[in-house]
Design a protein around this motif. Sequence first.
Motif, mmCIF file in Angstrom:
data_model
loop_
_atom_site.group_PDB
_atom_site.id
_atom_site.type_symbol
_atom_site.label_atom_id
_atom_site.label_comp_id
_atom_site.label_asym_id
_atom_site.label_seq_id
_atom_site.Cartn_x
_atom_site.Cartn_y
_atom_site.Cartn_z
ATOM 1 N N LEU A 96 61.499 95.995 84.271
ATOM 2 C CA LEU A 96 59.807 95.816 84.679
ATOM 3 C C LEU A 96 59.425 94.572 83.684
ATOM 4 C CD1 LEU A 96 58.869 99.774 85.385
ATOM 5 C CD2 LEU A 96 59.406 97.853 86.845
ATOM 6 N N PRO A 97 58.980 93.524 84.132
ATOM 7 C CA PRO A 97 58.559 92.514 83.489
ATOM 8 C C PRO A 97 57.227 92.766 82.712
ATOM 9 C CG PRO A 97 59.025 91.800 85.863
ATOM 10 C CD PRO A 97 58.938 93.157 85.791
ATOM 11 N N GLY A 98 57.075 92.668 81.363
ATOM 12 C CA GLY A 98 56.131 93.197 80.337
ATOM 13 C C GLY A 98 56.156 94.642 79.873
ATOM 14 N N GLU A 99 57.061 95.308 80.520
ATOM 15 C CA GLU A 99 57.031 96.698 79.997
ATOM 16 C C GLU A 99 58.777 97.043 79.720
ATOM 17 O OE1 GLU A 99 54.952 99.329 82.431
ATOM 18 O OE2 GLU A 99 55.058 98.353 83.860
ATOM 19 N N PRO A 100 58.935 96.754 78.335
ATOM 20 C CA PRO A 100 60.153 96.793 77.864
ATOM 21 C C PRO A 100 60.632 98.396 77.766
ATOM 22 C CG PRO A 100 58.933 96.163 76.113
ATOM 23 C CD PRO A 100 57.991 95.940 77.338
ATOM 24 N N ASP A 101 59.897 99.189 77.700
ATOM 25 C CA ASP A 101 59.979 100.636 77.619
ATOM 26 C C ASP A 101 60.067 101.523 78.780
ATOM 27 O OD1 ASP A 101 60.410 99.944 75.136
ATOM 28 O OD2 ASP A 101 58.346 100.453 74.439
ATOM 29 N N ARG A 102 59.924 100.829 79.922
ATOM 30 C CA ARG A 102 59.977 101.426 81.206
ATOM 31 C C ARG A 102 60.996 100.625 82.131
ATOM 32 N NH1 ARG A 102 55.653 104.342 83.075
ATOM 33 N NH2 ARG A 102 55.193 103.013 85.038
ATOM 34 N N THR A 103 61.916 101.527 82.933
ATOM 35 C CA THR A 103 62.800 100.808 83.672
ATOM 36 C C THR A 103 62.817 101.485 85.259
ATOM 37 O OG1 THR A 103 64.428 100.862 81.956
ATOM 38 C CG2 THR A 103 65.396 100.636 84.154
ATOM 39 N N GLN A 104 62.768 100.563 86.137
ATOM 40 C CA GLN A 104 63.013 101.170 87.649
ATOM 41 C C GLN A 104 64.172 101.727 87.983
ATOM 42 O OE1 GLN A 104 61.913 98.405 90.552
ATOM 43 N NE2 GLN A 104 61.731 100.138 92.215
ATOM 44 N N LEU A 105 64.411 102.964 88.238
ATOM 45 C CA LEU A 105 65.622 102.963 88.695
ATOM 46 C C LEU A 105 65.852 103.609 90.207
ATOM 47 C CD1 LEU A 105 68.780 103.852 87.494
ATOM 48 C CD2 LEU A 105 67.783 106.194 87.136
ATOM 49 N N LEU A 106 66.590 102.650 90.628
ATOM 50 C CA LEU A 106 66.812 102.839 92.233
ATOM 51 C C LEU A 106 68.172 103.395 92.776
ATOM 52 C CD1 LEU A 106 65.470 102.361 95.004
ATOM 53 C CD2 LEU A 106 66.497 99.989 94.942
ATOM 54 N N THR A 107 68.143 104.724 93.423
ATOM 55 C CA THR A 107 69.559 105.320 93.459
ATOM 56 C C THR A 107 69.694 105.340 94.947
ATOM 57 O OG1 THR A 107 68.307 107.291 93.240
ATOM 58 C CG2 THR A 107 69.517 106.390 91.175
ATOM 59 N N PHE A 108 71.113 105.313 95.314
ATOM 60 C CA PHE A 108 71.556 105.531 96.635
ATOM 61 C C PHE A 108 72.761 106.381 96.627
ATOM 62 C CE2 PHE A 108 69.396 101.258 96.966
ATOM 63 C CZ PHE A 108 68.475 101.567 98.006
ATOM 64 N N PHE A 109 72.441 107.497 97.660
ATOM 65 C CA PHE A 109 73.579 108.461 97.609
ATOM 66 C C PHE A 109 73.919 108.731 99.062
ATOM 67 C CE2 PHE A 109 71.177 109.748 93.700
ATOM 68 C CZ PHE A 109 72.129 109.833 92.686
ATOM 69 N N GLN A 110 75.059 108.659 99.241
ATOM 70 C CA GLN A 110 75.490 109.117 100.891
ATOM 71 C C GLN A 110 76.839 109.694 100.594
ATOM 72 O OE1 GLN A 110 75.567 105.880 103.891
ATOM 73 N NE2 GLN A 110 76.186 104.377 102.462
ATOM 74 N N THR A 111 76.902 110.999 100.685
ATOM 75 C CA THR A 111 78.201 111.628 100.388
ATOM 76 C C THR A 111 78.334 112.717 101.323
ATOM 77 O OG1 THR A 111 77.554 111.557 97.895
ATOM 78 C CG2 THR A 111 78.970 113.267 98.718
ATOM 79 N N ASP A 112 79.806 112.776 101.748
ATOM 80 C CA ASP A 112 80.241 113.832 102.584
ATOM 81 C C ASP A 112 80.798 114.669 101.792
ATOM 82 O OD1 ASP A 112 81.749 115.609 104.445
ATOM 83 O OD2 ASP A 112 82.611 113.836 105.211
ATOM 84 N N LEU A 113 80.229 115.947 101.488
ATOM 85 C CA LEU A 113 81.018 116.892 100.448
ATOM 86 C C LEU A 113 81.839 117.579 100.842
ATOM 87 C CD1 LEU A 113 77.335 118.557 99.844
ATOM 88 C CD2 LEU A 113 78.926 117.161 98.111
ATOM 89 N N GLY A 114 82.531 117.334 102.173
ATOM 90 C CA GLY A 114 83.638 117.714 102.786
ATOM 91 C C GLY A 114 83.588 119.406 102.907
ATOM 92 N N GLY A 115 84.472 120.255 103.111
ATOM 93 C CA GLY A 115 84.524 121.513 103.355
ATOM 94 C C GLY A 115 83.881 121.744 104.613
ATOM 95 N N TYR A 116 83.253 123.209 104.509
ATOM 96 C CA TYR A 116 82.530 123.623 105.932
ATOM 97 C C TYR A 116 81.132 124.103 105.386
ATOM 98 C CZ TYR A 116 87.056 123.078 107.479
ATOM 99 O OH TYR A 116 88.402 122.897 108.159
ATOM 100 N N LEU A 117 80.492 123.127 105.020
ATOM 101 C CA LEU A 117 78.849 123.656 104.508
ATOM 102 C C LEU A 117 77.935 123.598 105.741
ATOM 103 C CD1 LEU A 117 78.927 121.803 101.329
ATOM 104 C CD2 LEU A 117 79.088 124.100 101.566
ATOM 105 N N PRO A 118 77.335 124.635 105.831
ATOM 106 C CA PRO A 118 76.041 124.519 107.005
ATOM 107 C C PRO A 118 75.174 123.167 106.659
ATOM 108 C CG PRO A 118 76.145 126.527 105.816
ATOM 109 C CD PRO A 118 77.060 125.686 105.036
#
Length: 211
Positions: free
Chosen positions: A161-183
């Motif tokens: 983040l410009p001008g904020e050295p002690d803060r970080t933007q964290l953008l995460t993407f998850f797309q997971t097929d857990l497998g098995g037979y989960l409802p």
Amino acid sequence: TMERAALAEEAAEKLGLYRRDPGGWRGCRRAGEVAVSCRPSAEFAGSLYRGEGIVPASPEAVWECIKPVAGGLRTKWDQNVKDFEVVEAISDTVSVCRTTTPSAFMRIISPREFVDVVLIKQYEDGTMLSAATNVEHPLCPPQADFVRGFNYPCGCFCIPLPGEPDRTQLLTFFQTDLGGYLPQTVVDSFFPASIAGFYSNLTKAVKALNL
């Protein structure tokens, strides 16, 4: 090997597209400074989840905690990662990794294993990206004690983040097929809670390490 590296590059490109594409996201959880949203995945019959939050630490410290390397810190703080190993290093920035996860959600979700090709990339503005997608690997046949799950293009952007050295933007993407037979109801309630937990555990880890 080249094919696996190409898959990793493709996953990184898709994450860039997800990052730039504001359309179709639906908020599914909010916890403090963390917002989790989702939309139907174009890769499989499940959801693509997006987590966005600010971590009160420098990008270097955050990256130190999340980078996908052998002997890294992730297994110490991330309750969804039991073991992480590099199966094959394809290059300085691309490797095939195996991750195992403990049972979760009051043991409804049994231990899982994931085999992914992972790419690490740094952009000119200092953003670090770790991108991954599932692959087959001869050194990782399915194991009897684990259900094999599949990650579709997923990963983390660690954004200064410009001008904020002690803060970080964290953008995460998850797309997971857990497998098995989960409802589906289990899957739909597990991921948003799990992603919010990822941010809070990461924040605690960064503070504890005092990086």
